[in-house]
Design a protein around this motif. Structure first.
Motif, short mmCIF file in Angstrom:
data_model
loop_
_atom_site.label_atom_id
_atom_site.label_comp_id
_atom_site.label_asym_id
_atom_site.label_seq_id
_atom_site.Cartn_x
_atom_site.Cartn_y
_atom_site.Cartn_z
N LEU A 59 10.28 68.93 -83.34
CA LEU A 59 9.26 67.88 -83.35
C LEU A 59 8.07 68.38 -82.55
O LEU A 59 8.22 69.11 -81.56
CB LEU A 59 9.78 66.60 -82.70
CG LEU A 59 10.75 65.72 -83.49
CD1 LEU A 59 11.05 64.46 -82.69
CD2 LEU A 59 10.22 65.35 -84.85
N PHE A 60 6.87 67.99 -83.00
CA PHE A 60 5.64 68.36 -82.31
C PHE A 60 4.85 67.09 -82.03
O PHE A 60 4.87 66.14 -82.83
CB PHE A 60 4.80 69.30 -83.17
CG PHE A 60 5.54 70.52 -83.66
CD1 PHE A 60 5.93 71.51 -82.79
CD2 PHE A 60 5.86 70.65 -85.00
CE1 PHE A 60 6.62 72.62 -83.23
CE2 PHE A 60 6.55 71.76 -85.46
CZ PHE A 60 6.93 72.75 -84.57
N LYS A 61 4.14 67.07 -80.92
CA LYS A 61 3.19 65.99 -80.67
C LYS A 61 2.13 66.02 -81.75
O LYS A 61 1.62 67.10 -82.11
CB LYS A 61 2.55 66.15 -79.29
CG LYS A 61 3.50 65.97 -78.11
CD LYS A 61 3.77 64.50 -77.84
CE LYS A 61 4.52 64.33 -76.52
NZ LYS A 61 4.79 62.90 -76.22
N LYS A 96 8.93 70.33 -79.08
CA LYS A 96 8.52 71.72 -78.97
C LYS A 96 7.02 71.83 -78.63
O LYS A 96 6.22 71.01 -79.09
CB LYS A 96 8.77 72.46 -80.28
CG LYS A 96 10.24 72.54 -80.71
CD LYS A 96 11.02 73.52 -79.87
CE LYS A 96 12.45 73.64 -80.36
NZ LYS A 96 13.24 74.58 -79.52
N THR A 97 6.70 72.83 -77.86
CA THR A 97 5.32 73.24 -77.67
C THR A 97 5.11 74.51 -78.48
O THR A 97 5.88 75.47 -78.36
CB THR A 97 5.01 73.52 -76.18
OG1 THR A 97 5.25 72.33 -75.44
CG2 THR A 97 3.57 73.96 -76.01
N ILE A 98 4.09 74.51 -79.31
CA ILE A 98 3.89 75.63 -80.23
C ILE A 98 3.47 76.87 -79.44
O ILE A 98 2.42 76.88 -78.78
CB ILE A 98 2.85 75.28 -81.29
CG1 ILE A 98 3.35 74.11 -82.14
CG2 ILE A 98 2.55 76.48 -82.18
CD1 ILE A 98 2.33 73.56 -83.12
N SER A 99 4.32 77.91 -79.50
CA SER A 99 4.03 79.17 -78.83
C SER A 99 4.84 80.27 -79.50
O SER A 99 5.77 79.99 -80.26
CB SER A 99 4.40 79.10 -77.34
OG SER A 99 5.82 79.10 -77.19
N MET A 112 14.65 61.50 -80.18
CA MET A 112 14.53 62.75 -80.93
C MET A 112 13.60 63.72 -80.23
O MET A 112 13.88 64.93 -80.16
CB MET A 112 14.02 62.48 -82.36
CG MET A 112 15.04 61.86 -83.29
SD MET A 112 14.31 61.39 -84.89
CE MET A 112 13.76 62.97 -85.53
N TRP A 113 12.49 63.21 -79.70
CA TRP A 113 11.53 64.07 -79.01
C TRP A 113 12.16 64.70 -77.78
O TRP A 113 11.99 65.90 -77.51
CB TRP A 113 10.28 63.31 -78.64
CG TRP A 113 9.41 64.08 -77.70
CD1 TRP A 113 9.28 63.90 -76.34
CD2 TRP A 113 8.58 65.19 -78.02
NE1 TRP A 113 8.42 64.83 -75.80
CE2 TRP A 113 7.97 65.64 -76.82
CE3 TRP A 113 8.27 65.85 -79.21
CZ2 TRP A 113 7.09 66.71 -76.78
CZ3 TRP A 113 7.39 66.93 -79.17
CH2 TRP A 113 6.81 67.35 -77.97
N THR A 137 1.76 60.24 -81.97
CA THR A 137 3.22 60.25 -82.02
C THR A 137 3.72 61.66 -82.31
O THR A 137 3.21 62.61 -81.75
CB THR A 137 3.73 59.20 -83.04
OG1 THR A 137 5.13 59.29 -83.15
CG2 THR A 137 3.10 59.33 -84.40
N TYR A 138 4.69 61.79 -83.20
CA TYR A 138 5.33 63.08 -83.47
C TYR A 138 5.27 63.41 -84.96
O TYR A 138 5.11 62.55 -85.81
CB TYR A 138 6.80 63.05 -83.04
CG TYR A 138 7.07 62.33 -81.76
CD1 TYR A 138 6.60 62.85 -80.55
CD2 TYR A 138 7.81 61.15 -81.74
CE1 TYR A 138 6.85 62.19 -79.35
CE2 TYR A 138 8.06 60.49 -80.55
CZ TYR A 138 7.59 61.00 -79.37
OH TYR A 138 7.84 60.36 -78.20
#
Length: 389
Positions: free
Chosen positions: A313-315, A290-293, A284-285, A323-324
């Motif tokens: 999904l975000f770290k 995604k990297t938040i920007s 899924m990752w 995890t996510y």
């Protein structure tokens, strides 16, 4: 009705397949005189969430005895799953009391299959966002053919109701259809055209089937949906007006994604949205990470955000380790165009993540609806207070 009369009139709206009331939220932001004269909904969670968001100031006199409550509820067809009817006696007394209150607050007329035209009040605008499951690419593709008995085939209950309303000389002036964009796919176009032919036979003029993406209306979610506006009499010149409402795809992501985990509320919500790290979640990752920007957009929010293709999904390092996490429900509501205040009202029900996810995933982006309604009504139905200002 001419514009002068509309300026002194209240737009009377009926929400069929109401869900949690995205249409009501859109109308509320326009500053016009409108009234939701009724809704049609059978899913218990949706009814309660609709009432929590839109009707929290509506007082309901509660019977003291459960028998009176049961007699009232027995007049309706409800579903605890949104798939099949539920025997209300299987609900606890507290659940039946909550349902009684919410059903009264929302002025719910019940399942679309049980409503008769003669039951309905005068309506100016009928909005109908009928079930998409049998049209969606994520469904089984059973379609919406008349007489098919599919969930998407519930569209034809609107045909029955409009026919009954015409016999009563009570047809709504405006109709708004919303559904997934595959409604106009090759396998469904014959049924769609049959529907539009019916509307024309009733005296409605239809716009083209517009595919609108929430990315063009200020929301960083890639969500395309089909809309058709019908007007009794002459066609409305609205398509170009809606196109003109489209904005540049630049977003202030912090309005939508709440990653300031120093805020204990956002931290708790992120903890709830966290997933265990498993091989399937790693896949899924790879697909959705995604990297938040401010350049970030999310995929379409569905009613289950623990699927291989999910919105984002975000770290995340939380109770389940490094995890996510999925979108929090606050973020999902904001990415569907609802306000933080509306989310807080919905969250007051203490529904699980999964329950709220199902409700918000089946809703409509409020911003898109607002653009449509503004094109349809402009400065008509304006409140007198606004005119005086």
């Amino acid at each position: 009705m001419d514009k002068e009369n509309k300026d002194n009139h209240t737009l009377r709206v009926f929400e069929a397949f109401a869900g949690i009331g995205a249409q009501a939220s859109a109308l509320d932001r326009m500053g016009i005189n409108y009234k939701i004269v009724g809704i049609s909904e059978w899913f218990i969670d949706a009814i309660e969430c609709y009432a929590a968001i839109h009707c929290d100031n509506v007082e309901v006199e509660m019977p003291t005895d459960i028998q009176t409550i049961d007699e009232y509820l027995s007049k309706f067809t409800f579903s605890a799953t949104s798939v099949k009817p539920t025997n209300i006696k299987r609900l606890t007394e507290d659940q039946r009391r909550d349902l009684y209150r919410a059903n009264k607050q929302a002025n719910n007329f019940g399942s679309i299959t049980d409503i008769k035209g003669a039951d309905l009040p005068e309506i100016d605008l009928l909005v109908y966002s009928f079930p998409c499951q049998d049209l969606s690419t994520g469904g089984l593709g059973k379609g919406m053919k008349k007489g098919s008995g599919t969930r998407s085939g519930l569209l034809w209950e609107i045909e029955r109701i409009l026919t009954e309303l015409k016999d009563l000389d009570h047809l709504p002036e405006y109709l708004l259809l919303e559904n997934v964009k595959t409604i106009k796919a090759d396998k469904h176009i014959k049924d769609l055209n049959q529907w539009l032919d019916f509307l024309e036979s009733m005296g409605y003029a239809n716009t083209k089937c517009m595919i609108l993406n929430s990315l063009d209306f200020g929301v960083p979610q890639d969500r395309e949906r089909a809309f058709i506006i019908s007007h009794l009499g002459d066609s409305l010149d609205v398509v170009n007006k809606i196109e003109a409402e489209k904005r540049e795809r630049k977003f202030k992501i912090r309005k939508f994604i709440k990653s300031n985990y120093k805020n204990p509320i956002y931290k708790l919500e992120a903890d709830i949205a966290q997933l265990n790290k498993t091989p399937s979640r790693d896949v899924m990752w790879d697909i959705n990470g995604k990297t938040i920007s401010n350049h970030m957009i999310v995929r379409t929010i569905t009613c289950n955000m623990d699927r291989t293709h999910t919105a984002a999904l975000f770290k995340y390092n939380g109770p389940k380790g490094d995890t996510y996490r999925r979108l929090t429900m606050r973020e999902a509501f904001l990415l569907m165009g609802f306000t933080e205040k509306e989310y807080v009202k919905a969250s007051s029900l203490n529904f699980s993540y999964r329950k709220l996810n199902k409700l918000i995933g089946n809703s409509i982006v409020v911003n898109v609806l607002q653009a449509i309604f503004e094109a349809m009504f402009g400065d008509t139905y304006m409140k007198k207070e606004a005119e005086e200002d």
